[in-house]
Design a protein around this motif. Structure first.
Motif, PDB file in Angstrom:
ATOM      1  N   PRO A  91       0.803  -1.237   0.000  1.00 33.11           N
ATOM      2  CA  PRO A  91       0.000   0.000   0.000  1.00 33.11           C
ATOM      3  C   PRO A  91       0.832   1.282   0.000  1.00 33.11           C
ATOM      4  CG  PRO A  91      -0.134  -1.094   2.131  1.00 33.11           C
ATOM      5  CD  PRO A  91       0.580  -2.031   1.205  1.00 33.11           C
ATOM      6  N   TRP A  92       1.966   1.276   0.655  1.00 36.61           N
ATOM      7  CA  TRP A  92       2.769   2.500   0.713  1.00 36.61           C
ATOM      8  C   TRP A  92       3.484   2.732  -0.611  1.00 36.61           C
ATOM      9  CZ3 TRP A  92       1.867   5.837   4.444  1.00 36.61           C
ATOM     10  CH2 TRP A  92       1.208   5.364   5.573  1.00 36.61           C
ATOM     11  N   GLN A  93       4.022   1.681  -1.210  1.00 33.75           N
ATOM     12  CA  GLN A  93       4.667   1.826  -2.518  1.00 33.75           C
ATOM     13  C   GLN A  93       3.645   2.232  -3.579  1.00 33.75           C
ATOM     14  OE1 GLN A  93       6.853  -2.104  -2.269  1.00 33.75           O
ATOM     15  NE2 GLN A  93       8.156  -0.959  -3.680  1.00 33.75           N
ATOM     16  N   ALA A  94       2.432   1.707  -3.477  1.00 33.10           N
ATOM     17  CA  ALA A  94       1.394   2.025  -4.458  1.00 33.10           C
ATOM     18  C   ALA A  94       0.976   3.494  -4.377  1.00 33.10           C
ATOM     19  CB  ALA A  94       0.184   1.113  -4.252  1.00 33.10           C
ATOM     20  N   ALA A  95       1.175   4.125  -3.217  1.00 37.06           N
ATOM     21  CA  ALA A  95       0.797   5.529  -3.040  1.00 37.06           C
ATOM     22  C   ALA A  95       1.864   6.496  -3.556  1.00 37.06           C
ATOM     23  CB  ALA A  95       0.521   5.807  -1.563  1.00 37.06           C
ATOM     24  N   LEU A  96       3.082   6.026  -3.746  1.00 38.31           N
ATOM     25  CA  LEU A  96       4.178   6.924  -4.102  1.00 38.31           C
ATOM     26  C   LEU A  96       4.052   7.601  -5.471  1.00 38.31           C
ATOM     27  CD1 LEU A  96       7.234   5.054  -2.568  1.00 38.31           C
ATOM     28  CD2 LEU A  96       6.109   7.128  -1.728  1.00 38.31           C
ATOM     29  N   PRO A  97       3.610   6.906  -6.535  1.00 41.40           N
ATOM     30  CA  PRO A  97       3.500   7.617  -7.818  1.00 41.40           C
ATOM     31  C   PRO A  97       2.557   8.819  -7.760  1.00 41.40           C
ATOM     32  CG  PRO A  97       3.467   5.267  -8.208  1.00 41.40           C
ATOM     33  CD  PRO A  97       3.373   5.471  -6.709  1.00 41.40           C
ATOM     34  N   ALA A  98       1.443   8.679  -7.069  1.00 44.18           N
ATOM     35  CA  ALA A  98       0.510   9.805  -6.946  1.00 44.18           C
ATOM     36  C   ALA A  98       1.145  10.945  -6.147  1.00 44.18           C
ATOM     37  CB  ALA A  98      -0.794   9.357  -6.297  1.00 44.18           C
ATOM     38  N   GLY A  99       1.854  10.595  -5.073  1.00 46.65           N
ATOM     39  CA  GLY A  99       2.539  11.617  -4.291  1.00 46.65           C
ATOM     40  C   GLY A  99       3.578  12.352  -5.116  1.00 46.65           C
ATOM     41  N   GLY A 100       4.327  11.605  -5.925  1.00 42.91           N
ATOM     42  CA  GLY A 100       5.321  12.224  -6.796  1.00 42.91           C
ATOM     43  C   GLY A 100       4.676  13.095  -7.867  1.00 42.91           C
ATOM     44  N   GLY A 101       3.574  12.603  -8.430  1.00 44.05           N
ATOM     45  CA  GLY A 101       2.855  13.393  -9.437  1.00 44.05           C
ATOM     46  C   GLY A 101       2.318  14.686  -8.859  1.00 44.05           C
ATOM     47  N   LEU A 102       1.743  14.596  -7.668  1.00 42.88           N
ATOM     48  CA  LEU A 102       1.228  15.798  -7.009  1.00 42.88           C
ATOM     49  C   LEU A 102       2.365  16.759  -6.688  1.00 42.88           C
ATOM     50  CD1 LEU A 102      -0.967  17.509  -5.712  1.00 42.88           C
ATOM     51  CD2 LEU A 102      -0.735  16.110  -3.643  1.00 42.88           C
ATOM     52  N   LEU A 103       3.467  16.248  -6.180  1.00 45.93           N
ATOM     53  CA  LEU A 103       4.606  17.104  -5.849  1.00 45.93           C
ATOM     54  C   LEU A 103       5.093  17.856  -7.085  1.00 45.93           C
ATOM     55  CD1 LEU A 103       6.730  18.045  -3.787  1.00 45.93           C
ATOM     56  CD2 LEU A 103       8.076  16.032  -4.417  1.00 45.93           C
ATOM     57  N   LEU A 104       5.248  17.152  -8.183  1.00 49.26           N
ATOM     58  CA  LEU A 104       5.734  17.783  -9.410  1.00 49.26           C
ATOM     59  C   LEU A 104       4.738  18.803  -9.964  1.00 49.26           C
ATOM     60  CD1 LEU A 104       7.726  17.981 -11.795  1.00 49.26           C
ATOM     61  CD2 LEU A 104       6.422  16.126 -12.861  1.00 49.26           C
ATOM     62  N   LEU A 105       3.482  18.386 -10.143  1.00 42.08           N
ATOM     63  CA  LEU A 105       2.497  19.273 -10.756  1.00 42.08           C
ATOM     64  C   LEU A 105       2.155  20.474  -9.874  1.00 42.08           C
ATOM     65  CD1 LEU A 105       0.144  16.678 -12.469  1.00 42.08           C
ATOM     66  CD2 LEU A 105       1.898  18.133 -13.518  1.00 42.08           C
ATOM     67  N   ASN A 106       2.097  20.255  -8.562  1.00 41.35           N
ATOM     68  CA  ASN A 106       1.797  21.384  -7.669  1.00 41.35           C
ATOM     69  C   ASN A 106       2.980  22.341  -7.617  1.00 41.35           C
ATOM     70  OD1 ASN A 106      -0.090  22.706  -5.956  1.00 41.35           O
ATOM     71  ND2 ASN A 106       1.149  22.104  -4.201  1.00 41.35           N
ATOM     72  N   VAL A 124       6.355  24.280  -0.564  1.00 40.91           N
ATOM     73  CA  VAL A 124       4.908  24.424  -0.366  1.00 40.91           C
ATOM     74  C   VAL A 124       4.197  23.153  -0.831  1.00 40.91           C
ATOM     75  CG1 VAL A 124       2.887  25.636  -1.308  1.00 40.91           C
ATOM     76  CG2 VAL A 124       4.816  26.937  -0.418  1.00 40.91           C
ATOM     77  N   SER A 125       4.748  22.484  -1.829  1.00 33.61           N
ATOM     78  CA  SER A 125       4.129  21.281  -2.396  1.00 33.61           C
ATOM     79  C   SER A 125       4.451  20.009  -1.619  1.00 33.61           C
ATOM     80  CB  SER A 125       4.574  21.121  -3.849  1.00 33.61           C
ATOM     81  OG  SER A 125       4.204  22.260  -4.597  1.00 33.61           O
ATOM     82  N   LEU A 126       5.461  20.040  -0.778  1.00 35.62           N
ATOM     83  CA  LEU A 126       5.839  18.844  -0.023  1.00 35.62           C
ATOM     84  C   LEU A 126       4.738  18.374   0.928  1.00 35.62           C
ATOM     85  CD1 LEU A 126       9.595  19.271   0.981  1.00 35.62           C
ATOM     86  CD2 LEU A 126       8.585  17.463  -0.418  1.00 35.62           C
ATOM     87  N   PHE A 127       4.121  19.305   1.661  1.00 42.25           N
ATOM     88  CA  PHE A 127       3.110  18.903   2.640  1.00 42.25           C
ATOM     89  C   PHE A 127       1.917  18.198   2.003  1.00 42.25           C
ATOM     90  CE2 PHE A 127      -0.759  19.642   5.094  1.00 42.25           C
ATOM     91  CZ  PHE A 127      -0.445  18.899   6.221  1.00 42.25           C
ATOM     92  N   PRO A 128       1.289  18.777   0.952  1.00 39.70           N
ATOM     93  CA  PRO A 128       0.161  18.058   0.364  1.00 39.70           C
ATOM     94  C   PRO A 128       0.568  16.703  -0.226  1.00 39.70           C
ATOM     95  CG  PRO A 128       0.465  20.190  -0.725  1.00 39.70           C
ATOM     96  CD  PRO A 128       1.454  20.108   0.368  1.00 39.70           C
TER      97      PRO A 128
END
Length: 149
Positions: A91-106, A124-128
């Motif tokens: 579950p934690w590895q599966a969440a990482l691509p979305a976190g990386g995508g959000l970090l980059l796009l935000n 500013v993008s790290l927290f979300p």
């Protein structure tokens, strides 16, 4: 590497593939509604500038990735069963691509739509992004524990 174990590269590839399991059309709709709502509130406040787009874009991106990622962990009806199984077991590895995508796009949204510099936009993008990974990881872990128990 023992038989049946995947390399780190293969794990990353499967994590990215598992990220496609989410309800992304629904996520886009939710993100758009949240972003537009935040923009309307900012317009009512009367502080008009290009920088006012950064906040709504950030909220839209966060809710897009949240609904898509968590929705993918909770869905059972679509997609490749092997990807679902892998995502449930990791579950934690599966969440990482979305976190990386959000970090980059935000980061890009804060940089180009706001008045932040590169480092400020990144921080500013790290927290979300961290919040997204945490929520998706916890949801996935709880789901895994309930299915085993």
């Amino acid at each position: 590497m023992a038989h049946g174990e995947m390399s780190r590269r293969e794990n990353r590839q499967v994590a990215v593939a598992a990220a496609t399991l989410g309800p992304w059309r629904t996520a886009a709709g939710v993100g758009a509604v949240v972003g537009v709502t935040d923009l309307v509130i900012d317009l009512i406040d009367g502080d008009w500038s290009l920088g006012m787009l950064a906040g709504p874009a950030g909220f839209a991106l966060f809710f897009f990735f949240l609904v898509g990622t968590v929705g993918g962990r909770l869905r059972r009806d679509t997609g490749d069963r092997r990807l679902h199984k892998w995502a449930n077991e990791h579950p934690w590895q599966a969440a990482l691509p979305a976190g990386g995508g959000l970090l980059l796009l935000n980061t890009l949204a804060q940089l180009f739509l706001g008045d932040a510099g590169l480092f400020e936009a990144f921080f500013v993008s790290l927290f979300p992004a961290a919040l997204l990974v945490t929520v998706a990881g916890v949801v996935g872990s709880v789901k895994r524990a309930r299915e085993k128990g």
